[in-house]
Design a protein around this motif. Sequence first.
Motif, short mmCIF file in Angstrom:
data_model
loop_
_atom_site.label_atom_id
_atom_site.label_comp_id
_atom_site.label_asym_id
_atom_site.label_seq_id
_atom_site.Cartn_x
_atom_site.Cartn_y
_atom_site.Cartn_z
N UNK A 22 -86.71 124.49 17.52
CA UNK A 22 -87.81 124.97 18.36
C UNK A 22 -88.76 125.78 17.50
N UNK A 23 -90.06 125.48 17.62
CA UNK A 23 -91.06 126.36 17.03
C UNK A 23 -91.31 127.47 18.04
N UNK A 24 -90.88 128.65 17.69
CA UNK A 24 -90.98 129.79 18.61
C UNK A 24 -92.43 130.12 18.88
N UNK A 25 -92.67 130.65 20.08
CA UNK A 25 -94.02 131.06 20.43
C UNK A 25 -94.55 132.03 19.37
N UNK A 26 -95.83 131.97 19.12
CA UNK A 26 -96.46 132.84 18.13
C UNK A 26 -96.99 134.09 18.82
N UNK A 27 -96.05 134.86 19.36
CA UNK A 27 -96.38 136.05 20.15
C UNK A 27 -95.85 137.28 19.42
N UNK A 28 -96.73 138.24 19.08
CA UNK A 28 -96.24 139.46 18.45
C UNK A 28 -95.20 140.15 19.34
N UNK A 29 -94.22 140.75 18.70
CA UNK A 29 -93.21 141.50 19.45
C UNK A 29 -91.92 140.74 19.68
N UNK A 30 -91.90 139.40 19.48
CA UNK A 30 -90.65 138.67 19.60
C UNK A 30 -90.09 138.46 18.19
N UNK A 31 -88.79 138.22 18.10
CA UNK A 31 -88.21 137.91 16.80
C UNK A 31 -88.70 136.56 16.32
N UNK A 32 -89.03 136.49 15.07
CA UNK A 32 -89.47 135.24 14.43
C UNK A 32 -90.62 134.54 15.17
N UNK A 33 -91.72 135.24 15.45
CA UNK A 33 -92.84 134.58 16.12
C UNK A 33 -93.46 133.49 15.23
N UNK A 34 -93.62 132.30 15.78
CA UNK A 34 -94.23 131.20 15.04
C UNK A 34 -93.32 130.58 13.99
N UNK A 35 -92.03 130.86 14.05
CA UNK A 35 -91.06 130.30 13.12
C UNK A 35 -90.21 129.24 13.82
#
Length: 141
Positions: A22-35
């Motif tokens: 899964x490409x994680x959401x690119x949202x600041x504050x979550x672990x690994x955003x956009x990874x």
Amino acid sequence: MIKQPVHVAMAILYQQDKFLMQLRDNIPGILYPGYWGLFGGHLEDGETPDAALQREVMEEIGYSLPKFFAFRCYVDHAVVRHVFHAPLLLELNQLVLNEGWDMRLLTPEDIRQGQCYSPIADEVRPLGDIHQRIMLDFIGD
């Protein structure tokens, strides 16, 4: 007071020689955003890792797991990651991405390189460090 680590359940889903990530959401504050990372999530109060895995995978991609197996547990000061593996018996177009930015079947080479192209993001995105380590352990590198 010592903070107790968070428990999460994670799924290594494989189809032939590729692995669903899964490409994680690119949202600041979550672990690994956009990874790129593995599907899964936090255990709810009183929930077992097995039950959390089934719930999270259903919530995130609408996939009812077939028989799955424990792989390893990865523990650090903040998180206990219960990692399981199972075959992916559906085609990607039969899954519904309800959480995350993209999903792809990554090759072992993608995993070794630590990055993969996302057509939705229209760029090469990195794998999260822990996710890459788990996958390298799983494929035997």
